[in-house]
Design a protein around this motif. Structure first.
Motif, PDB file in Angstrom:
ATOM      1  N   PHE A 167       2.507   1.935  10.127  1.00  0.00           N
ATOM      2  CA  PHE A 167       2.531   3.358   9.813  1.00  0.00           C
ATOM      3  C   PHE A 167       2.427   3.747   8.232  1.00  0.00           C
ATOM      4  O   PHE A 167       2.591   2.808   7.554  1.00  0.00           O
ATOM      5  CB  PHE A 167       4.114   4.175   9.992  1.00  0.00           C
ATOM      6  N   ASP A 168       2.147   4.911   7.968  1.00  0.00           N
ATOM      7  CA  ASP A 168       1.798   5.430   6.680  1.00  0.00           C
ATOM      8  C   ASP A 168       3.143   5.108   5.752  1.00  0.00           C
ATOM      9  O   ASP A 168       4.010   5.110   6.251  1.00  0.00           O
ATOM     10  CB  ASP A 168       1.376   6.785   6.635  1.00  0.00           C
ATOM     11  N   ARG A 219       9.144  14.768  15.004  1.00  0.00           N
ATOM     12  CA  ARG A 219       8.535  13.570  15.201  1.00  0.00           C
ATOM     13  C   ARG A 219       8.656  13.034  13.738  1.00  0.00           C
ATOM     14  O   ARG A 219       8.768  13.990  12.723  1.00  0.00           O
ATOM     15  CB  ARG A 219       7.270  13.461  15.954  1.00  0.00           C
ATOM     16  N   PRO A 220       8.363  11.867  13.487  1.00  0.00           N
ATOM     17  CA  PRO A 220       8.322  11.182  12.257  1.00  0.00           C
ATOM     18  C   PRO A 220       6.982  11.905  11.455  1.00  0.00           C
ATOM     19  O   PRO A 220       6.001  12.172  11.756  1.00  0.00           O
ATOM     20  CB  PRO A 220       8.025   9.839  12.423  1.00  0.00           C
ATOM     21  N   LEU A 221       7.381  12.397  10.213  1.00  0.00           N
ATOM     22  CA  LEU A 221       6.387  12.713   9.304  1.00  0.00           C
ATOM     23  C   LEU A 221       5.172  11.789   9.186  1.00  0.00           C
ATOM     24  O   LEU A 221       3.919  12.401   8.993  1.00  0.00           O
ATOM     25  CB  LEU A 221       7.085  12.724   7.753  1.00  0.00           C
ATOM     26  N   ASN A 222       5.445  10.434   8.957  1.00  0.00           N
ATOM     27  CA  ASN A 222       4.205   9.473   8.989  1.00  0.00           C
ATOM     28  C   ASN A 222       3.681   8.817  10.088  1.00  0.00           C
ATOM     29  O   ASN A 222       3.124   7.884  10.225  1.00  0.00           O
ATOM     30  CB  ASN A 222       4.612   8.397   8.028  1.00  0.00           C
ATOM     31  N   TYR A 223       3.721   9.605  11.351  1.00  0.00           N
ATOM     32  CA  TYR A 223       3.208   9.204  12.507  1.00  0.00           C
ATOM     33  C   TYR A 223       1.687   9.318  12.413  1.00  0.00           C
ATOM     34  O   TYR A 223       1.169   9.787  11.181  1.00  0.00           O
ATOM     35  CB  TYR A 223       3.828  10.212  13.547  1.00  0.00           C
ATOM     36  N   ALA A 224       0.983   9.306  13.411  1.00  0.00           N
ATOM     37  CA  ALA A 224      -0.468   9.577  13.247  1.00  0.00           C
ATOM     38  C   ALA A 224      -1.054  10.970  12.824  1.00  0.00           C
ATOM     39  O   ALA A 224      -0.195  11.841  13.012  1.00  0.00           O
ATOM     40  CB  ALA A 224      -0.907   9.283  14.901  1.00  0.00           C
ATOM     41  N   LYS A 225      -2.015  10.909  12.079  1.00  0.00           N
ATOM     42  CA  LYS A 225      -2.480  12.156  11.582  1.00  0.00           C
ATOM     43  C   LYS A 225      -2.559  13.349  12.400  1.00  0.00           C
ATOM     44  O   LYS A 225      -2.308  14.507  12.221  1.00  0.00           O
ATOM     45  CB  LYS A 225      -3.633  12.145  10.668  1.00  0.00           C
ATOM     46  N   ALA A 236       5.914  10.359   2.014  1.00  0.00           N
ATOM     47  CA  ALA A 236       5.715  11.309   2.876  1.00  0.00           C
ATOM     48  C   ALA A 236       7.169  11.974   2.513  1.00  0.00           C
ATOM     49  O   ALA A 236       7.082  13.191   2.505  1.00  0.00           O
ATOM     50  CB  ALA A 236       5.866  10.744   4.301  1.00  0.00           C
ATOM     51  N   ILE A 237       8.156  11.418   2.548  1.00  0.00           N
ATOM     52  CA  ILE A 237       9.320  12.049   2.234  1.00  0.00           C
ATOM     53  C   ILE A 237       9.578  12.653   0.686  1.00  0.00           C
ATOM     54  O   ILE A 237       9.803  13.839   0.563  1.00  0.00           O
ATOM     55  CB  ILE A 237      10.642  11.113   2.180  1.00  0.00           C
TER      56      ILE A 237
END
Length: 271
Positions: free
Chosen positions: A126-127, A87-93, A132-133
């Motif tokens: 999103f964050d 799932r995306p790195l910067n999704y909900a914590k 994040a990358i």
């Protein structure tokens, strides 16, 4: 390394195109690693565990998701037990699963795959995807721990995707955009050796409005009112994405080609 990335799988017709064709492509194109964005594989909204299993069984090494990652609620638990789904790195914590992983490839090689969500024109704030990358790339230097690095930037804005490509140039083998379901024609190798494509397009029926049957989207555009639910189009699908060859020592791209196979789009295949 020979890597294939296929864009957003759209409904039943997209799933069928992959399960029917990918096993042969892996052999014919001598593919070492295959990444597929599967976030619209189930009715155009998320992916169920059963549909994920069928794509993985067809020869997908890694499934990435996106802003619809958990539309199918069973994925909340299944993603914890299936490390090949990201799932995306910067999704909900507190979201389950992971946004990046180092995968095994033939010959003892390693491939890092990571995904982030864009911020521009997205429904939720999103964050920061760049931070994040950046954190992941610093921990997995290209040509060191990872012989190849694939970044899926799931975003609306072409400018944000291009920014990510240049942000990662020289640190990733491939940066490819997903989410819009419309393939772009700008496949290139950037200055410092990263292959780039703004959007891989979708694996689905292009006689549609971004994969959905045409009538309801057009009705909403014309009248501003909805009457029915969006339903995935079910004509013949086009496999759409990008093929990349990399140098194992440096991890940088030596070749990039857009992929268009079957369906309505003109064919484009790797040499």
């Amino acid at each position: 390394m020979r890597i294939l990335f296929l864009g957003d799988v759209m409904g039943r017709t997209g799933r069928k195109a992959i399960t029917d064709r990918l096993p042969g492509l892996r052999s014919d194109w001598r593919l070492d690693f295959v990444v597929v964005n599967g976030e619209n594989a189930t009715g155009g909204a998320g992916i169920t565990p059963d549909h994920a299993k069928s794509l993985l069984a067809a020869g997908v090494d890694c499934l990435t998701l996106g802003d619809h990652a958990f539309d199918q609620k069973d994925m909340l638990s299944y993603i914890e037990s299936e490390p090949r789904i990201l799932r995306p790195l910067n999704y909900a914590k507190n979201a389950p699963g992971r946004g990046a992983r180092l995968f095994d490839a033939p010959g003892g090689r390693k491939v890092l795959v990571a995904q982030a969500l864009g911020q521009v024109f997205m429904k939720r704030p999103f964050d920061d995807p760049f931070s994040a990358i950046d954190t992941v790339l610093k921990a997995h230097p290209l040509g060191g721990l990872a012989q190849a690095v694939v970044i899926d930037i799931h975003a609306e804005a072409t400018s944000e995707k291009m920014g990510m490509g240049h942000w990662c140039d020289g640190r990733a083998s491939l940066v490819v955009g997903t989410h819009t379901h419309v393939p772009t024609a700008d496949a290139q190798i950037l200055t410092s050796g990263t292959a780039y494509l703004t959007d891989a397009g979708m694996c689905g029926d292009y006689d549609s409005v971004i994969g959905m049957q045409k009538l309801e989207p057009m009705r909403r555009f014309v009248t501003g009112m909805g009457k029915e639910r969006f339903t995935p189009a079910e004509g013949e699908a086009t496999l759409s994405g990008v093929f990349v060859e990399t140098d194992d020592r440096s991890g940088k791209a030596t070749k990039v080609r857009m992929i268009r196979l079957g369906g309505r789009l003109s064919p484009a295949m790797p040499d």
